[in-house]
Structure formats: structure tokens, C-alpha cells
Enzyme design. Sequence first.
Site, PDB file in Angstrom:
ATOM      1  N   ARG A  60       9.072  -8.285  33.673  1.00  0.00           N
ATOM      2  CA  ARG A  60      10.076  -7.644  32.801  1.00  0.00           C
ATOM      3  C   ARG A  60      10.975  -8.708  32.162  1.00  0.00           C
ATOM      4  NH1 ARG A  60      13.405  -2.938  31.995  1.00  0.00           N
ATOM      5  NH2 ARG A  60      15.625  -3.337  32.354  1.00  0.00           N
ATOM      6  N   HIS A  63      19.131  -1.232  28.992  1.00  0.00           N
ATOM      7  CA  HIS A  63      20.403  -1.765  29.471  1.00  0.00           C
ATOM      8  C   HIS A  63      21.571  -0.986  28.859  1.00  0.00           C
ATOM      9  CE1 HIS A  63      18.616  -6.030  30.366  1.00  0.00           C
ATOM     10  NE2 HIS A  63      18.385  -5.161  31.337  1.00  0.00           N
ATOM     11  N   TYR A 116      19.183 -13.392  28.607  1.00  0.00           N
ATOM     12  CA  TYR A 116      17.892 -13.973  28.246  1.00  0.00           C
ATOM     13  C   TYR A 116      18.028 -15.079  27.201  1.00  0.00           C
ATOM     14  CZ  TYR A 116      16.158 -10.083  30.930  1.00  0.00           C
ATOM     15  OH  TYR A 116      15.939  -9.196  31.951  1.00  0.00           O
ATOM     16  N   LYS A 147      16.501   3.544  35.580  1.00  0.00           N
ATOM     17  CA  LYS A 147      17.697   3.190  36.341  1.00  0.00           C
ATOM     18  C   LYS A 147      18.899   3.938  35.773  1.00  0.00           C
ATOM     19  CE  LYS A 147      20.125  -0.823  38.193  1.00  0.00           C
ATOM     20  NZ  LYS A 147      20.200  -2.309  38.198  1.00  0.00           N
ATOM     21  N   HIS A 191       9.072  -8.191  39.113  1.00  0.00           N
ATOM     22  CA  HIS A 191      10.172  -7.976  38.157  1.00  0.00           C
ATOM     23  C   HIS A 191      10.232  -9.109  37.127  1.00  0.00           C
ATOM     24  CE1 HIS A 191      13.683  -5.611  37.077  1.00  0.00           C
ATOM     25  NE2 HIS A 191      14.382  -6.726  36.928  1.00  0.00           N
ATOM     26  N   ARG A 229      10.495  -1.789  34.844  1.00  0.00           N
ATOM     27  CA  ARG A 229      10.803  -2.056  36.247  1.00  0.00           C
ATOM     28  C   ARG A 229       9.620  -1.544  37.061  1.00  0.00           C
ATOM     29  NH1 ARG A 229      15.464   0.217  33.896  1.00  0.00           N
ATOM     30  NH2 ARG A 229      17.287  -1.186  33.890  1.00  0.00           N
TER      31      ARG A 229
END
Length: 279
Positions: free
Chosen positions: A226, A249, A258, A158, A223, A133
Site C-alpha cells: 500500500r 485518508h 509519501y 478503516k 502493508h 489495506r
Amino acid sequence: MSKLREQMKYDMDLKGFSEKTKIAYLKHVELFAKYFKKSPELLGEEEIKAYLHHQLIERKMSRSYNTQAYSALKFLYETTLKREWKSYKIPRCKREKKLPKVLSREEVKRIFNVTTNPKHRAILMTTYSSGLRVSEVVNLKVNDIDGKRLQLFVQGGKGQKDRYTVLSRKNLELLRDYWKLYHPKTWLFPGQDINEPLCVRTVQKVFENSVRKAGITKDVSVHTLRHSFATHLLESGVDTFYIQKLLGHSSLKTTSIYIHVGNLDGMNIKSPLDDIDNE
């Protein structure tokens, strides 16, 4: 509202919210209070629903904006004001399920080729190479680079989660050349003040300039590098479980998006119709 604002900020500090989230939540509550010209302490369910409806239907704000406003008000009333929040009375707007924009490998290469400033090139290549990120790449420290194990340590990503991600050999060589030119001490990519990391907006501007120079017309942001990292790994046959860990994640469900943007030809997926005549 100053006393209530301070109490809410205090509660968010205790919860460990990021600075970005705290600023956003306080802004939503401020707008809510301004809309009714009253303190939230004097408002309730009907006013909350009316405000969210106004934002979504009349102001035509995005669903993601409305969802964040909902979360901010829910935190205020549940945590700070200690009131019961009845979800069936205050429905949350359904999230939009948009697929991320992705760059092809050739487009990524074009972006790197037109980025001639060594520092800027190192930033963009590190972002893509390790699936970072933008907030993570600007907060990298020199000691986060593990050249021997070809790993990059992401501290406080995050959700304040630490993780390791992959470090490309090609990127490692680029970072070594960059270090010889700039000799960063603590922050890998310091700002004008070497004691502070580079600001996020600077990286965004660098990416925007490079995209324009590369002649790419897709609606993309930094972004997107990524997203492209994850998609290209998937197309190369890397299992989504490992991609999930590299991206940081919490849920495999987040990573599985994805699958919907990957190049089907690159993943050797074809329609069963193509095999009918061969049977």
C-alpha cells in the site's frame, strides 16, 4: 471486572469501534487492572500515570503501544466511568514519526513473479494495484469489482468509511483468469470455508514467503504494498489530493508523508546547486 468490561464493550459497540480496536482496548484495561490488582473503578490519575510510565520506561514498550494504552484508559474513564479526564495531568506520549518502508517497482515485480499460486498472486497484485489495506483486500466481494469503470469499491474501510479506488486493467485481466479457475461466489478471496473471507494472517504469510523467494532483505510487510502504491503514484506525478482519496485518508497530512519517501530523481527534483553554473 466482568461487569465493567461488559459496559465498556457495550459503549465501544455504540461508538462503532472495529472488532480489532475493541479487543485491543479491553486488553489494555485488563493489564492495567492486573498491574494494580484492583478494579479500575478504585484507581485514578496517579495510578494511570504510574502504569503508563512503567510500560514506557521499565518495560520499554513502543510509543505507539503506549499511545493506544492511553486511548483505551481515556475511553474507559471518560465514557464508561463518566469521569473527567484532565489531559494536562495525564500527558500523552508523543507519537513516533517514522517513515514507511517502500519497495521499488522492480522489487514489486519480483514479488509477483515468484508468487506462482494464482489466488495468492491475485491477492498481492490487487493489494498493490489498488492501494488496499490487508483487512480491505480479504473483505472484498465479487460485486465490488467494476470492470467497466475500472474501479474497485472498498466497503467499510478503516473508520467504517466506504470509498472507490483505481482498478488496473492488468489486474482486471488477472482477476478474470482467477475467477475462471476458482469461481468465487460472494467473497472474492474466500477462506477454506467459502462462506467466510480469507483470514488476514494467511495473506501476511503469503507475502512473507514471496518476499523471501524474491531475495528481498528489507524489513517489509504486506502493508508495504500500500505504501509502495502511494509512493509510485506520487513519483508518476499524481497529485497528493487524488492519492488521499484513493487511500481513504481523512487528512491530506497523512498522505503527505509519501513526499518524504518518494524517489527525488523520479519526481524530477534536484538540488539548486546543479543549476548555478548554468545561470
